[in-house]
Design a protein around this motif. Structure first.
Motif, mmCIF file in Angstrom:
data_model
loop_
_atom_site.group_PDB
_atom_site.id
_atom_site.type_symbol
_atom_site.label_atom_id
_atom_site.label_comp_id
_atom_site.label_asym_id
_atom_site.label_seq_id
_atom_site.Cartn_x
_atom_site.Cartn_y
_atom_site.Cartn_z
ATOM 1 N N ALA A 1 0.835 -1.209 0.000
ATOM 2 C CA ALA A 1 0.000 0.000 0.000
ATOM 3 C C ALA A 1 0.865 1.252 0.000
ATOM 4 N N ALA A 2 2.048 1.166 0.595
ATOM 5 C CA ALA A 2 2.953 2.304 0.625
ATOM 6 C C ALA A 2 3.448 2.664 -0.767
ATOM 7 N N ASP A 3 3.452 1.711 -1.687
ATOM 8 C CA ASP A 3 3.818 1.980 -3.079
ATOM 9 C C ASP A 3 2.591 2.355 -3.907
ATOM 10 N N ARG A 4 1.473 1.692 -3.622
ATOM 11 C CA ARG A 4 0.294 1.834 -4.462
ATOM 12 C C ARG A 4 -0.264 3.256 -4.425
ATOM 13 N N GLU A 5 -0.418 3.826 -3.253
ATOM 14 C CA GLU A 5 -1.050 5.147 -3.154
ATOM 15 C C GLU A 5 -0.223 6.239 -3.831
ATOM 16 N N PRO A 6 1.097 6.333 -3.584
ATOM 17 C CA PRO A 6 1.877 7.346 -4.318
ATOM 18 C C PRO A 6 1.877 7.101 -5.821
ATOM 19 N N ALA A 7 1.867 5.831 -6.238
ATOM 20 C CA ALA A 7 1.850 5.524 -7.668
ATOM 21 C C ALA A 7 0.568 6.038 -8.309
ATOM 22 N N LEU A 8 -0.562 5.843 -7.652
ATOM 23 C CA LEU A 8 -1.829 6.309 -8.213
ATOM 24 C C LEU A 8 -1.896 7.835 -8.248
ATOM 25 N N ARG A 9 -1.323 8.489 -7.249
ATOM 26 C CA ARG A 9 -1.280 9.961 -7.287
ATOM 27 C C ARG A 9 -0.412 10.443 -8.447
ATOM 28 N N ALA A 10 0.691 9.742 -8.676
ATOM 29 C CA ALA A 10 1.572 10.114 -9.786
ATOM 30 C C ALA A 10 0.875 9.901 -11.125
ATOM 31 N N VAL A 11 0.108 8.817 -11.248
ATOM 32 C CA VAL A 11 -0.639 8.564 -12.477
ATOM 33 C C VAL A 11 -1.665 9.670 -12.712
ATOM 34 N N ALA A 12 -2.313 10.116 -11.658
ATOM 35 C CA ALA A 12 -3.295 11.196 -11.799
ATOM 36 C C ALA A 12 -2.629 12.468 -12.322
ATOM 37 N N GLU A 13 -1.438 12.777 -11.817
ATOM 38 C CA GLU A 13 -0.725 13.953 -12.299
ATOM 39 C C GLU A 13 -0.300 13.773 -13.758
ATOM 40 N N LEU A 14 0.197 12.586 -14.093
ATOM 41 C CA LEU A 14 0.594 12.311 -15.476
ATOM 42 C C LEU A 14 -0.607 12.419 -16.406
ATOM 43 N N ALA A 15 -1.761 11.909 -15.971
ATOM 44 C CA ALA A 15 -2.966 11.972 -16.797
ATOM 45 C C ALA A 15 -3.382 13.426 -17.042
ATOM 46 N N ARG A 16 -3.285 14.270 -16.030
ATOM 47 C CA ARG A 16 -3.639 15.690 -16.219
ATOM 48 C C ARG A 16 -2.745 16.320 -17.276
ATOM 49 N N ARG A 17 -1.449 15.992 -17.233
ATOM 50 C CA ARG A 17 -0.527 16.539 -18.226
ATOM 51 C C ARG A 17 -0.876 16.033 -19.624
#
Length: 207
Positions: A122-138
């Motif tokens: 879970a410590a990897d999953r949550e930051p990864a999903l936040r990073a994906v959200a930022e990448l998707a916005r870009r």
């Protein structure tokens, strides 16, 4: 006496640990995280006591078995965010994550689910999903990713991708690449003006 194990004993312990981890990756990769630890010990050709001496809890074994994959996953996300072209980074992330998950049902289970014995993930999953959200916005700002895309869409895609575990292992990488290609096309924004013209009706219907 130095109180340290003789060299041969330390070497045996390292060999046992390496065999246990290799066996764990094989067993969990084939059967998922629900596979019994005793099967890991059997595959590693060690006794259960030896396995538990190295890994007192199943969660310890899972975390150690997939430490390399966790590092690779973090690298995939980092590289995608660092890509000069956000859409290219988004595509690369999907392709590489699918490839990583296709190699092991166990890692896919650990990363995608709240498995009680893989809580460290879970410590990897949550930051990864936040990073994906930022990448998707870009990527959406470039006009090449569908404006309606949300991170949950990627989660659903990865959940569907886990179904490839029923495909024979030798065929799984190729099937995963095809799956990723279809998903990328589904996420791609296609301006209406660029849509292909409809095909003419078959001759039997045009009379």
């Amino acid at each position: 006496m130095t109180g340290r194990l003789p060299h041969s004993a330390r070497s045996d312990a390292r060999d046992n640990r390496a065999r246990i981890l290799a066996a764990a990756r094989a067993v969990f990769g084939e059967a998922g995280l629900g596979a019994p630890v005793r099967e890991v010990a059997r595959r590693a050709d060690v006794g259960p006591a030896t396995l538990y001496r190295h890994f007192p809890a199943k969660g310890d074994l899972i975390a150690a078995a997939y430490a390399d994959q966790r590092r690779v996953c973090r690298s995939i996300v980092h590289d995608a965010l660092a890509a000069p072209d956000p859409w290219h980074g988004f595509r690369s992330l999907i392709e590489r994550v699918c490839e990583l998950h296709a190699l092991s049902q166990g890692f896919a289970d650990a990363f995608m689910t709240a498995h009680p014995e893989a809580m460290d993930f879970a410590a990897d999953r949550e930051p990864a999903l936040r990073a994906v959200a930022e990448l998707a916005r870009r990527a959406q700002r470039t006009g090449r990713l569908r404006p309606g895309f949300v991170v949950d869409d990627l989660v659903l895609m990865l959940m569907a991708h886990r179904g490839l575990q029923d495909v024979p292992q030798a065929a799984r990488p190729a099937a995963s690449r095809r799956f990723a290609a279809y998903v990328i096309e589904a996420f791609r924004a296609v301006p209406e003006a660029a849509a292909p013209a409809p095909l003419p009706p078959p001759p039997c219907l045009s009379r």
